[in-house]
Motif scaffolding. Sequence first.
Motif, short mmCIF file in Angstrom:
data_model
loop_
_atom_site.label_atom_id
_atom_site.label_comp_id
_atom_site.label_asym_id
_atom_site.label_seq_id
_atom_site.Cartn_x
_atom_site.Cartn_y
_atom_site.Cartn_z
N UNK A 260 1.06 24.54 5.06
CA UNK A 260 1.08 24.71 3.62
C UNK A 260 1.72 26.06 3.38
N UNK A 261 2.83 26.04 2.67
CA UNK A 261 3.57 27.26 2.49
C UNK A 261 2.76 28.39 1.89
N UNK A 262 1.72 28.04 1.15
CA UNK A 262 1.06 29.10 0.38
C UNK A 262 -0.17 29.71 1.06
N UNK A 263 -0.63 29.13 2.16
CA UNK A 263 -1.81 29.66 2.84
C UNK A 263 -1.62 29.63 4.33
N UNK A 264 -2.29 30.52 5.04
CA UNK A 264 -2.26 30.47 6.50
C UNK A 264 -3.54 29.83 7.01
N UNK A 265 -3.39 28.92 7.93
CA UNK A 265 -4.54 28.27 8.56
C UNK A 265 -4.66 28.75 10.00
N UNK A 266 -5.89 28.86 10.46
CA UNK A 266 -6.13 29.31 11.81
C UNK A 266 -7.06 28.33 12.51
N UNK A 267 -6.75 28.09 13.78
CA UNK A 267 -7.42 27.05 14.56
C UNK A 267 -7.98 27.69 15.83
N UNK A 268 -9.24 27.41 16.11
CA UNK A 268 -9.82 27.99 17.33
C UNK A 268 -9.45 27.20 18.58
N UNK A 269 -8.88 26.03 18.38
CA UNK A 269 -8.50 25.23 19.54
C UNK A 269 -7.12 25.66 20.02
N UNK A 270 -7.03 25.96 21.31
CA UNK A 270 -5.82 26.60 21.81
C UNK A 270 -4.80 25.68 22.46
N UNK A 271 -5.18 24.45 22.78
CA UNK A 271 -4.17 23.60 23.42
C UNK A 271 -3.29 22.94 22.36
N UNK A 272 -2.15 22.47 22.80
CA UNK A 272 -1.21 21.82 21.88
C UNK A 272 -1.78 20.47 21.47
N UNK A 273 -1.94 20.27 20.17
CA UNK A 273 -2.51 19.01 19.69
C UNK A 273 -2.09 18.77 18.25
N UNK A 274 -2.06 17.50 17.86
CA UNK A 274 -1.58 17.17 16.51
C UNK A 274 -2.67 17.41 15.46
N UNK A 275 -2.24 17.62 14.24
CA UNK A 275 -3.18 17.86 13.14
C UNK A 275 -3.00 16.84 12.02
#
Lengths: 138, 138
Positions: free
Chosen positions: B80-95
């Motif tokens: 989303x261009x307007x916000x930054x999201x952060x994920x605690x999961x570190x492996x490559x995976x789809x959202x």
Amino acid sequence: MAVTARQRGTEWLASAGLRPTRQRLALAELLVGDGENRHVTAESLYALSSTSGEKVSLATVYNTLRAFCEAGLMNEVVVDGSKSYFDTRMDEHPHFYWEDSHALTDAPAETLRIEGLPDAPDGMAVARVDVVIRLRRA
Amino acid sequence: MAVTARQRGTEWLASAGLRPTRQRLALAELLVGDGENRHVTAESLYALSSTSGEKVSLATVYNTLRAFCEAGLMNEVVVDGSKSYFDTRMDEHPHFYWEDSHALTDAPAETLRIEGLPDAPDGMAVARVDVVIRLRRA
DNA sequence: TTAAGTGCAAATTATTTGCAGTAAG
DNA sequence: CTTACTGCAAATAATTTGCACTTAA
């Protein structure tokens, strides 16, 4: 005979039923005048238009890009939290994002296939699947 | 015996060699205290911390999320261009990105396979491949 | 003790909007 | 004519930063 950039721009606007104002025509020409697809940010398109004959204000570049997206002429591509990128190519296709130069380009899509895409959760539909291949200097 | 949320947070910070300050511990506990992975924005984490015992300033939430990313504890996900999201999961995976609620969740990855990924252009390497499945109400 | 971390308020960046003027149908 | 479009300047939203204060090591 050859199709001119102006013709391409005019038709592009017409195909979406958008009024061909001076500013929209100028931007349309810069975007699709050569028949290639193009990736721009508001700033980069503004810079382009500034070096071309027809000047367009930055606010109008923003508003116009939004209008083009709503009209189905372009797509917004989200690759960098701090800027919005816009793509004239409308089909679903993967992108290269060059992390060092912040450039966005099409990735060759012929071979790419996404297998086993998960089902959309209940009551939801898949609107689009974005694939961004992030590149860094090797 | 059971691992406590505090222990998880402490170890998480320690594993990256980050100083366990009061604020970082509070945020770490909120992020990984239950052993699940979690998707947050700066605002959502700030809101969480405000309802928990330990208050942390919004600026520190921003700085801390950045620090966690640089330390390799989290990843930033751009959806989303307007916000930054952060994920605690570190492996490559789809959202999954839920366009109506602006929520970000993990998509079941087991079955997903990307075939025929294009080669990186000369002098470039693939840093990461992001797959975002955008959902809208059916 | 001392370098790193924190909090506030001010600064910055990308983008949107209000409104008076301009132009397309 | 009449409604949509444009441009500017001011407003907004997310995020970062400067700097004096605090704290972990």
